[in-house]
Write a protein that holds these residues in place. Structure first.
Motif, short mmCIF file in Angstrom:
data_model
loop_
_atom_site.label_atom_id
_atom_site.label_comp_id
_atom_site.label_asym_id
_atom_site.label_seq_id
_atom_site.Cartn_x
_atom_site.Cartn_y
_atom_site.Cartn_z
N VAL A 50 8.00 -3.01 55.58
CA VAL A 50 8.55 -2.07 54.61
C VAL A 50 7.55 -0.93 54.60
O VAL A 50 6.34 -1.16 54.61
CB VAL A 50 8.67 -2.71 53.21
N TYR A 51 8.05 0.30 54.63
CA TYR A 51 7.13 1.43 54.71
C TYR A 51 7.50 2.52 53.72
O TYR A 51 8.63 2.62 53.26
CB TYR A 51 7.04 1.98 56.13
N LEU A 52 6.52 3.34 53.42
CA LEU A 52 6.64 4.46 52.50
C LEU A 52 6.16 5.70 53.24
O LEU A 52 5.02 5.72 53.72
CB LEU A 52 5.76 4.17 51.28
N LEU A 53 7.04 6.70 53.38
CA LEU A 53 6.65 7.96 54.01
C LEU A 53 6.15 8.91 52.93
O LEU A 53 6.86 9.17 51.95
CB LEU A 53 7.83 8.63 54.72
N VAL A 54 4.96 9.42 53.11
CA VAL A 54 4.40 10.41 52.20
C VAL A 54 4.98 11.76 52.58
O VAL A 54 4.90 12.17 53.74
CB VAL A 54 2.86 10.45 52.32
N PRO A 55 5.59 12.46 51.61
CA PRO A 55 6.23 13.74 51.96
C PRO A 55 5.24 14.81 52.35
O PRO A 55 4.13 14.88 51.82
CB PRO A 55 6.97 14.12 50.68
N ASN A 56 5.66 15.63 53.29
CA ASN A 56 4.94 16.84 53.64
C ASN A 56 5.33 17.85 52.58
O ASN A 56 6.51 18.08 52.34
CB ASN A 56 5.40 17.29 55.03
N THR A 57 4.38 18.46 51.90
CA THR A 57 4.71 19.37 50.80
C THR A 57 5.60 20.52 51.25
O THR A 57 6.40 21.02 50.49
CB THR A 57 3.44 19.91 50.13
N ALA A 80 9.61 13.29 64.05
CA ALA A 80 10.42 14.35 64.66
C ALA A 80 11.34 15.03 63.64
O ALA A 80 11.53 16.24 63.68
CB ALA A 80 11.24 13.79 65.81
N ARG A 81 11.91 14.24 62.71
CA ARG A 81 12.89 14.79 61.77
C ARG A 81 12.30 15.22 60.44
O ARG A 81 12.59 16.30 59.95
CB ARG A 81 13.98 13.74 61.50
N ARG A 82 11.51 14.36 59.82
CA ARG A 82 11.04 14.60 58.46
C ARG A 82 9.65 15.23 58.37
O ARG A 82 9.27 15.76 57.35
CB ARG A 82 11.01 13.29 57.66
N ARG A 83 8.87 15.08 59.41
CA ARG A 83 7.51 15.58 59.46
C ARG A 83 6.68 15.12 58.25
O ARG A 83 6.13 15.93 57.51
CB ARG A 83 7.48 17.10 59.56
N PRO A 84 6.58 13.79 58.03
CA PRO A 84 5.83 13.28 56.88
C PRO A 84 4.33 13.51 57.02
O PRO A 84 3.82 13.68 58.14
CB PRO A 84 6.14 11.79 56.89
N ALA A 85 3.64 13.50 55.89
CA ALA A 85 2.18 13.66 55.89
C ALA A 85 1.50 12.36 56.33
O ALA A 85 0.42 12.40 56.92
CB ALA A 85 1.70 14.07 54.51
#
Length: 132
Positions: A50-57, A80-85
């Protein structure tokens, strides 16, 4: 080991969202923390997470919760799609059904805490054969 999960504070901050995830996942620290240029180790390929993506501001600031049996492929796709931090991942025993149940539980808890999720509707999903 200790996780450099950011400071404490409100539910929408990195520390708050990771702390909620840690609580839902039995108080455990994340097994992995990946930054955009990193890939998971080979041992992560055939395991449930289970994972949590930290948003790119710059990307709107919404978190994302997911589950996978192929962390490398999912991480590549999200980059590629969301560009998470960053990505925080917790290993889940019990396979895909257990991971889906925990994913749904985590989404519901984060929404209740006021964390902005891009996939909040996924909290209503029920895992195959698992009791809630």
């Amino acid at each position: 080991g200790a996780c450099a999960c950011g400071g404490g504070g409100g539910g929408s901050g990195r520390g708050g969202a990771v702390a909620v995830a840690r609580a839902v996942l039995g108080g455990r620290e994340p097994a992995l923390m990946l930054l955009p240029g990193q890939i998971p180790p080979p041992a992560a390929l055939a395991a449930s997470y289970v994972y949590l993506l930290v948003p790119n501001t710059a990307g709107g600031g919404r978190w994302y919760v997911g589950e996978t049996d192929n962390l490398e492929s999912r991480w590549r796709s999200h980059r590629a799609r969301r560009r998470p931090a960053a990505l925080y991942a917790w290993h889940v025993d019990g396979g895909k059904s257990a991971a889906r149940a925990l994913e749904s539980q985590l989404i519901r808890r984060l929404v209740a805490e006021g964390v902005q999720l891009s996939n909040a509707a996924d909290g209503s999903h029920v895992a195959f054969g698992a009791e809630e």
